[in-house]
Design a protein around this motif. Structure first.
Motif, PDB file in Angstrom:
ATOM      1  N   LYS A 145       5.779 -11.880  11.971  1.00 36.43           N
ATOM      2  CA  LYS A 145       5.955 -11.151  13.304  1.00 36.43           C
ATOM      3  C   LYS A 145       6.806 -11.829  14.040  1.00 36.43           C
ATOM      4  N   GLN A 178      -6.305   1.291  10.885  1.00 35.27           N
ATOM      5  CA  GLN A 178      -7.042   1.393  12.363  1.00 35.27           C
ATOM      6  C   GLN A 178      -6.245   1.730  13.360  1.00 35.27           C
ATOM      7  N   ALA A 224      -2.453  -7.482  21.259  1.00 43.52           N
ATOM      8  CA  ALA A 224      -3.715  -8.228  21.063  1.00 43.52           C
ATOM      9  C   ALA A 224      -4.659  -7.913  20.091  1.00 43.52           C
ATOM     10  N   LEU A 234      -2.365   5.514   8.039  1.00 48.72           N
ATOM     11  CA  LEU A 234      -3.660   5.491   7.651  1.00 48.72           C
ATOM     12  C   LEU A 234      -4.684   4.443   8.058  1.00 48.72           C
ATOM     13  N   TYR A 248       1.516 -14.906   8.798  1.00 47.63           N
ATOM     14  CA  TYR A 248       1.539 -13.589   9.584  1.00 47.63           C
ATOM     15  C   TYR A 248       2.222 -13.899  10.931  1.00 47.63           C
ATOM     16  N   GLY A 293       2.224   2.810   7.905  1.00 45.54           N
ATOM     17  CA  GLY A 293       0.756   2.405   8.008  1.00 45.54           C
ATOM     18  C   GLY A 293      -0.166   3.337   8.823  1.00 45.54           C
ATOM     19  N   GLY A 332      -2.894   2.815  13.249  1.00 48.98           N
ATOM     20  CA  GLY A 332      -1.868   4.229  13.013  1.00 48.98           C
ATOM     21  C   GLY A 332      -2.314   5.389  13.024  1.00 48.98           C
ATOM     22  N   ILE A 370       3.600   7.108   6.606  1.00 47.50           N
ATOM     23  CA  ILE A 370       4.095   6.626   5.403  1.00 47.50           C
ATOM     24  C   ILE A 370       2.985   5.527   5.332  1.00 47.50           C
ATOM     25  N   VAL A 409       6.133  -7.512   3.294  1.00 47.00           N
ATOM     26  CA  VAL A 409       5.536  -6.535   3.976  1.00 47.00           C
ATOM     27  C   VAL A 409       5.853  -6.414   5.624  1.00 47.00           C
ATOM     28  N   ALA A 446       4.159   6.103   0.228  1.00 44.31           N
ATOM     29  CA  ALA A 446       5.514   5.070  -0.059  1.00 44.31           C
ATOM     30  C   ALA A 446       5.237   3.543   0.238  1.00 44.31           C
ATOM     31  N   ASP A 447       5.731   2.836  -0.408  1.00 47.12           N
ATOM     32  CA  ASP A 447       5.665   1.473  -0.189  1.00 47.12           C
ATOM     33  C   ASP A 447       6.715   0.974   0.655  1.00 47.12           C
ATOM     34  N   ILE A 448       6.719   0.069   1.921  1.00 44.43           N
ATOM     35  CA  ILE A 448       7.551  -0.114   2.705  1.00 44.43           C
ATOM     36  C   ILE A 448       8.369  -1.257   2.369  1.00 44.43           C
ATOM     37  N   THR A 449       7.921  -1.793   1.181  1.00 42.31           N
ATOM     38  CA  THR A 449       9.024  -2.881   0.723  1.00 42.31           C
ATOM     39  C   THR A 449       9.641  -2.450  -0.471  1.00 42.31           C
ATOM     40  N   SER A 502       2.823  -8.901  17.599  1.00 43.87           N
ATOM     41  CA  SER A 502       1.575  -9.357  17.926  1.00 43.87           C
ATOM     42  C   SER A 502       1.517 -10.748  18.589  1.00 43.87           C
TER      43      SER A 502
HETATM   44  N1  LIG Z   1      -5.654  -4.901  14.832  1.00 48.79           N
HETATM   45  C1  LIG Z   1      -5.143  -5.993  15.586  1.00 48.79           C
HETATM   46  O1  LIG Z   1      -6.209  -6.692  15.906  1.00 48.79           O
HETATM   47  C2  LIG Z   1      -3.830  -6.024  15.483  1.00 48.79           C
HETATM   48  C3  LIG Z   1      -3.409  -7.060  16.492  1.00 48.79           C
HETATM   49  C4  LIG Z   1      -2.201  -7.284  16.993  1.00 48.79           C
HETATM   50  C5  LIG Z   1      -1.175  -6.621  16.140  1.00 48.79           C
HETATM   51  N2  LIG Z   1      -1.737  -5.720  15.288  1.00 48.79           N
HETATM   52  C6  LIG Z   1      -0.638  -4.910  14.408  1.00 48.79           C
HETATM   53  O2  LIG Z   1      -0.924  -3.557  14.366  1.00 48.79           O
HETATM   54  C7  LIG Z   1      -0.380  -3.072  13.419  1.00 48.79           C
HETATM   55  C8  LIG Z   1      -1.377  -2.020  12.772  1.00 48.79           C
HETATM   56  O3  LIG Z   1      -2.578  -3.017  12.371  1.00 48.79           O
HETATM   57  P1  LIG Z   1      -4.044  -2.342  11.923  1.00 48.79           P
HETATM   58  O4  LIG Z   1      -5.098  -3.207  12.615  1.00 48.79           O
HETATM   59  O5  LIG Z   1      -4.070  -0.912  12.339  1.00 48.79           O
HETATM   60  O6  LIG Z   1      -4.019  -2.723  10.397  1.00 48.79           O
HETATM   61  P2  LIG Z   1      -4.760  -1.923   9.334  1.00 48.79           P
HETATM   62  O7  LIG Z   1      -4.721  -2.880   8.087  1.00 48.79           O
HETATM   63  O8  LIG Z   1      -5.766  -1.107   9.752  1.00 48.79           O
HETATM   64  O9  LIG Z   1      -3.443  -0.810   8.859  1.00 48.79           O
HETATM   65  C9  LIG Z   1      -2.429  -1.224   8.207  1.00 48.79           C
HETATM   66  C10 LIG Z   1      -1.978  -0.054   7.356  1.00 48.79           C
HETATM   67  O10 LIG Z   1      -0.597  -0.200   6.649  1.00 48.79           O
HETATM   68  C11 LIG Z   1      -0.529   0.034   5.430  1.00 48.79           C
HETATM   69  N3  LIG Z   1       0.434  -0.813   4.455  1.00 48.79           N
HETATM   70  C12 LIG Z   1       0.123  -2.222   4.301  1.00 48.79           C
HETATM   71  N4  LIG Z   1       1.192  -2.612   3.383  1.00 48.79           N
HETATM   72  C13 LIG Z   1       1.935  -1.523   3.210  1.00 48.79           C
HETATM   73  C14 LIG Z   1       2.973  -1.206   2.398  1.00 48.79           C
HETATM   74  N5  LIG Z   1       3.556  -2.127   1.675  1.00 48.79           N
HETATM   75  N6  LIG Z   1       3.662  -0.075   2.405  1.00 48.79           N
HETATM   76  C15 LIG Z   1       3.054   1.003   3.217  1.00 48.79           C
HETATM   77  N7  LIG Z   1       1.988   1.003   4.015  1.00 48.79           N
HETATM   78  C16 LIG Z   1       1.529  -0.426   3.832  1.00 48.79           C
HETATM   79  C17 LIG Z   1      -1.976  -0.172   4.907  1.00 48.79           C
HETATM   80  O11 LIG Z   1      -2.415   0.573   3.721  1.00 48.79           O
HETATM   81  C18 LIG Z   1      -2.839   0.167   6.191  1.00 48.79           C
HETATM   82  O12 LIG Z   1      -3.257   1.482   6.321  1.00 48.79           O
HETATM   83  C19 LIG Z   1       0.258  -4.079  12.628  1.00 48.79           C
HETATM   84  O13 LIG Z   1       1.342  -4.316  12.524  1.00 48.79           O
HETATM   85  C20 LIG Z   1      -0.526  -5.097  13.062  1.00 48.79           C
HETATM   86  O14 LIG Z   1      -0.144  -6.477  12.938  1.00 48.79           O
HETATM   87  C21 LIG Z   1      -2.918  -5.262  15.015  1.00 48.79           C
END
Ligand SMILES: NC(=O)c1ccc[n+]([C@@H]2O[C@H](COP(=O)([O-])OP(=O)(O)OC[C@H]3O[C@@H](n4cnc5c(N)ncnc54)[C@H](O)[C@@H]3O)[C@@H](O)[C@H]2O)c1
Length: 271
Positions: A186, A20, A213, A18, A182, A16, A22, A39, A125, A66-69, A154
């Motif tokens: 988690k 927010q 958070a 790419l 979710y 992930g 990652g 990835i 996922v 790639a698809d992590i599933t 989370s």
């Molecule tokens: N943003 C928040 O407020 C927050 C809070 C607590 C925990 N988190 C955790 O932090 C992590 C990152 O969150 P984020 O906000 O950056 O999310 P996001 O949606 O911005 O990024 C998630 C990335 O995962 C990729 N992804 C989704 N399914 C996929 C798959 N099957 N194969 C490959 N890539 C896949 C998406 O394309 C995306 O780029 C997550 O685990 C999320 O649960 C986020």
């Protein structure tokens, strides 16, 4: 002391990468000298990542679709990484699906009607994808007799979502409840972490969870009005707030730490 946090020469996979968070983690790992293999299912170099990563990081950045599933898809990614840089030293299991406060109401009805297909998709996922990445990339690290895995958890995998935070959606006429999948997925990540910490201890593969958070992402002011009083530090997170934990857990500074959970939540789960 700073050497303890040095990641020069380490190969770190960020799923992930790419998204927010990652892309922030990828940029900060690169800044510490790591080689980063992103990835993600999104093709092309994201413009925002381009801004964070300067001058292609001297060839230290790989972006793989790639698809992590899919185990086959992950094995293909591993083959590419190994051919380029050798076996990975680190894995940040960051990819996940969530239902943000502005998600469509069809996905966020009452618990009694929450679609089975949505539950399956999120668990697939967020939990199974994490498991598969641990199998493929963690397995490669175990064969080398070293490594560090960070599973991203989370607050909603630790405590239940407070449905009062989403009252504004219901006031606007949507039947909105933060869904269960979710949280359920988690929470499973925490014991996957402990299981693997015990399982791979002798191979020196460390496995830890980080608990994050909410990150500020232009949420509705009515959401913020209810959310912020629940955070002792009084603000939502910035992606950079979490990078220190990722660097720490990837580096030798955390070399005696496994099976643990680092909570970085502004105090959310402390009150
Ligand atoms: N943003 C928040 O407020 C927050 C809070 C607590 C925990 N988190 C955790 O932090 C992590 C990152 O969150 P984020 O906000 O950056 O999310 P996001 O949606 O911005 O990024 C998630 C990335 O995962 C990729 N992804 C989704 N399914 C996929 C798959 N099957 N194969 C490959 N890539 C896949 C998406 O394309 C995306 O780029 C997550 O685990 C999320 O649960 C986020």
């Amino acid at each position: 002391m700073d050497d303890m946090f040095d990641l020069a020469g380490r190969v770190v996979v960020v799923t992930g990468g790419l998204g927010q968070l990652g892309r922030r983690f990828s940029a900060d790992l690169l800044a510490r000298g790591a080689r980063v293999a992103i990835i993600d299912q999104t093709e092309c170099h994201d413009r925002t990542l381009g801004k964070l990563v300067t001058a292609d990081a001297d060839g230290r950045l790989l972006t793989l679709v790639a698809d992590i599933t899919s185990r086959a898809s992950l094995e293909q990614a591993l083959t590419t990484i190994v051919a380029q840089w050798g076996a990975p030293h680190g894995l940040v299991n960051n990819a996940a699906l969530d239902s943000p406060p502005d998600a469509p109401a069809s996905e966020n009805g009452p618990f009694e009607d929450y679609p089975e297909a949505s539950f399956d998709r999120i668990v697939d996922v967020n939990l199974k994808g994490t498991f598969l990445c641990c199998q493929v990339f963690g397995g490669a690290m175990a064969r080398e007799g070293r490594g560090s895995i960070v599973n991203v958890g989370s607050i909603y995998g630790v405590v239940a979502p407070d449905q009062n935070l989403y009252e504004y959606r219901r006031q606007d006429g949507a039947t909105f409840f933060k869904p269960v999948a979710y949280s359920a997925a988690k929470s499973g990540v925490y014991n996957l972490t402990r299981y693997l910490a015990a399982y791979w201890g002798k191979q020196q593969v460390r496995v830890n969870t980080v608990t994050f958070a909410g990150v500020f992402n232009n949420q509705d002011p009515r959401f913020l009005e209810k959310y912020l009083p629940k955070v002792p530090l009084g603000r939502m997170a910035d992606p950079a707030d979490y990078s220190g934990a990722i660097i720490f857990l990837m580096s030798d500074a955390s070399r005696y730490m496994t099976g643990s959970n680092m909570v970085i939540d502004g105090g959310f789960t402390s009150i």
